[in-house]
Scaffold this motif. Structure first.
Motif, mmCIF file in Angstrom:
data_model
loop_
_atom_site.group_PDB
_atom_site.id
_atom_site.type_symbol
_atom_site.label_atom_id
_atom_site.label_comp_id
_atom_site.label_asym_id
_atom_site.label_seq_id
_atom_site.Cartn_x
_atom_site.Cartn_y
_atom_site.Cartn_z
ATOM 1 N N SER A 1 42.106 46.583 34.749
ATOM 2 C CA SER A 1 40.836 47.046 34.219
ATOM 3 C C SER A 1 40.374 46.018 33.363
ATOM 4 O O SER A 1 40.971 45.390 32.713
ATOM 5 C CB SER A 1 41.265 48.414 33.745
ATOM 6 O OG SER A 1 41.824 48.155 32.552
ATOM 7 N N VAL A 2 39.043 46.329 33.218
ATOM 8 C CA VAL A 2 38.191 45.076 32.132
ATOM 9 C C VAL A 2 37.575 46.066 31.302
ATOM 10 O O VAL A 2 37.096 47.274 31.934
ATOM 11 C CB VAL A 2 37.178 44.457 33.227
ATOM 12 C CG1 VAL A 2 36.567 43.502 32.091
ATOM 13 C CG2 VAL A 2 37.724 43.701 34.188
ATOM 14 N N LEU B 1 32.516 44.340 27.865
ATOM 15 C CA LEU B 1 32.368 43.263 28.346
ATOM 16 C C LEU B 1 32.165 42.881 29.690
ATOM 17 O O LEU B 1 31.472 42.123 30.149
ATOM 18 C CB LEU B 1 34.096 42.690 28.235
ATOM 19 C CG LEU B 1 34.618 41.183 28.679
ATOM 20 C CD1 LEU B 1 33.887 40.444 27.600
ATOM 21 C CD2 LEU B 1 36.036 41.103 28.743
ATOM 22 N N ALA B 2 32.354 43.934 30.643
ATOM 23 C CA ALA B 2 31.826 43.760 32.050
ATOM 24 C C ALA B 2 30.457 44.151 32.408
ATOM 25 O O ALA B 2 29.876 43.069 32.845
ATOM 26 C CB ALA B 2 32.734 45.175 32.794
ATOM 27 N N THR C 1 36.537 48.644 35.987
ATOM 28 C CA THR C 1 35.993 49.085 34.563
ATOM 29 C C THR C 1 34.980 50.365 34.496
ATOM 30 O O THR C 1 35.346 51.216 35.658
ATOM 31 C CB THR C 1 34.747 47.899 34.142
ATOM 32 O OG1 THR C 1 34.835 48.011 32.842
ATOM 33 C CG2 THR C 1 33.523 48.119 34.842
ATOM 34 N N GLY C 2 34.845 51.051 33.368
ATOM 35 C CA GLY C 2 34.095 51.998 33.245
ATOM 36 C C GLY C 2 35.110 53.068 32.440
ATOM 37 O O GLY C 2 36.346 52.901 32.606
ATOM 38 N N GLY C 3 34.668 54.070 32.111
ATOM 39 C CA GLY C 3 35.093 55.255 31.341
ATOM 40 C C GLY C 3 36.213 56.068 32.590
ATOM 41 O O GLY C 3 37.154 56.478 31.913
ATOM 42 N N GLY D 1 30.208 42.260 36.596
ATOM 43 C CA GLY D 1 31.164 41.879 35.423
ATOM 44 C C GLY D 1 32.549 42.095 35.738
ATOM 45 O O GLY D 1 33.484 41.181 35.424
ATOM 46 N N ALA D 2 32.971 43.189 36.289
ATOM 47 C CA ALA D 2 34.329 43.422 36.535
ATOM 48 C C ALA D 2 34.937 42.412 37.563
ATOM 49 O O ALA D 2 36.049 41.786 37.562
ATOM 50 C CB ALA D 2 34.420 44.677 37.028
ATOM 51 N N ALA D 3 34.065 42.395 38.469
ATOM 52 C CA ALA D 3 34.396 41.442 39.720
ATOM 53 C C ALA D 3 34.723 40.110 39.219
ATOM 54 O O ALA D 3 35.710 39.341 39.817
ATOM 55 C CB ALA D 3 33.423 41.398 40.936
#
Ligand code: ADP
Length: 268
Positions: A69-70, A74-75, A51-53, A263-265
């Motif tokens: 990707s998330v 949300l993540a 996730t992330g920019g 959150g991504a994991a």
């Protein structure tokens, strides 16, 4: 076991969930290759979400199939809920989540829902960049060390200083004007004071917006996350104090830098 990466404007955060608990590691965004090498040694067999920019940039460099990707908010919101629960705070369902990263984003979390309600470009990037311009020190840890000896009163103007012996209509220790006490080149405050005041500016900006968001939503808790709080007692103290002055309960989440990665994991 699973892993998540949060690649932001400044830092890459990695969270690996093991049987014993979470393992966290962060890298500069300039060290993306080192980060991926590190990850390959430890998490090659694990499922991975990003996730992330800068998620796309990391994904392009990763040579594996399971690297979906998330969405960033949300993540970070799911990660914050998870870390709050691990901290024994699962009763907290409705709150403002303020992420002081390179910039600052504010989300309203109600139960399972989250909504981006705003933010500000004033954040950890401002701490480093503005302090760097003022003092010629651009290293985060060095800036924090420098600020430790700093005092804001030579730089910032409080309400009580403007009112003098008069009675102010609002608490006198509030900042009336950030950097407003600097009025001539003859009295330039020491670098330490300048950095302390930049931290104050960031603290008060992100807190003021969080307070407004909390009041508008009718919630009484603000959870603060993001790497800008890492080893940064001055930011923590100002944010905590200022939030409480408004009757809100501030929580500076432990390991809150890793909400996005967690959150991504978890979104596997
Ligand atoms: P992003 O996801 O945008 O990279 P972070 O939550 O990682 O945001 O926060 C980045 C901010 O954290 C930086 O702007 C800086 O103020 C602070 N910071 C904390 N540790 C470091 C570090 N080791 N190197 C650089 N900045 C750091």
């Amino acid at each position: 076991e699973r892993a998540g990466i949060d690649a932001g404007g400044t830092l890459i955060k990695v969270a690996i969930q093991k049987r014993q608990g979470w393992h966290f590691q962060s890298f500069s965004i300039r060290q993306v290759d080192e980060c991926l090498a590190w990850l390959n040694e430890r998490a090659a067999p694990l499922s991975l979400r990003i996730t992330g920019g800068k998620a796309d940039m990391v994904q392009d460099k990763l040579n594996r199939q399971d690297k979906a990707s998330v969405p960033e908010f949300l993540a970070s919101c799911n990660g914050a809920r998870h870390l709050l629960a691990l901290d024994g705070q699962s009763q907290l369902t409705d709150f403002i989540l303020t992420n002081v990263g390179t910039g600052t984003s504010i989300n309203l979390i109600r139960g399972e829902t989250q909504e981006w309600v705003g933010g500000t470009g004033v954040g950890g990037g401002t701490l480093v960049g503005l302090s760097g311009l003022l003092t010629n020190v651009y290293d985060y840890s060095k800036l924090i060390q420098l600020a430790a000896q700093g005092h804001r009163d030579s730089v910032d103007l409080t309400v009580s200083r403007i009112y003098g012996n008069g009675t102010p209509p609002i608490p006198g220790d509030l900042t009336a004007s950030n950097f407003g006490a600097v009025s001539s080149k003859a009295a330039v405050p020491p670098s330490a004071d300048q950095v302390a005041s930049v931290i104050g500016l960031v603290a008060e900006t992100v807190t003021a917006l969080s307070v407004m968001a909390a009041q508008k939503a009718g919630v009484d808790t603000v959870v603060y996350i993001g790497s800008s709080f890492v080893e940064n007692p001055k930011l923590k103290k100002s944010v905590t104090r200022y939030s409480r002055q408004w009757g809100l309960t501030p929580i500076i989440l432990r390991d809150g830098s890793f909400c996005g990665a967690v959150g991504a994991a978890l979104s596997n």
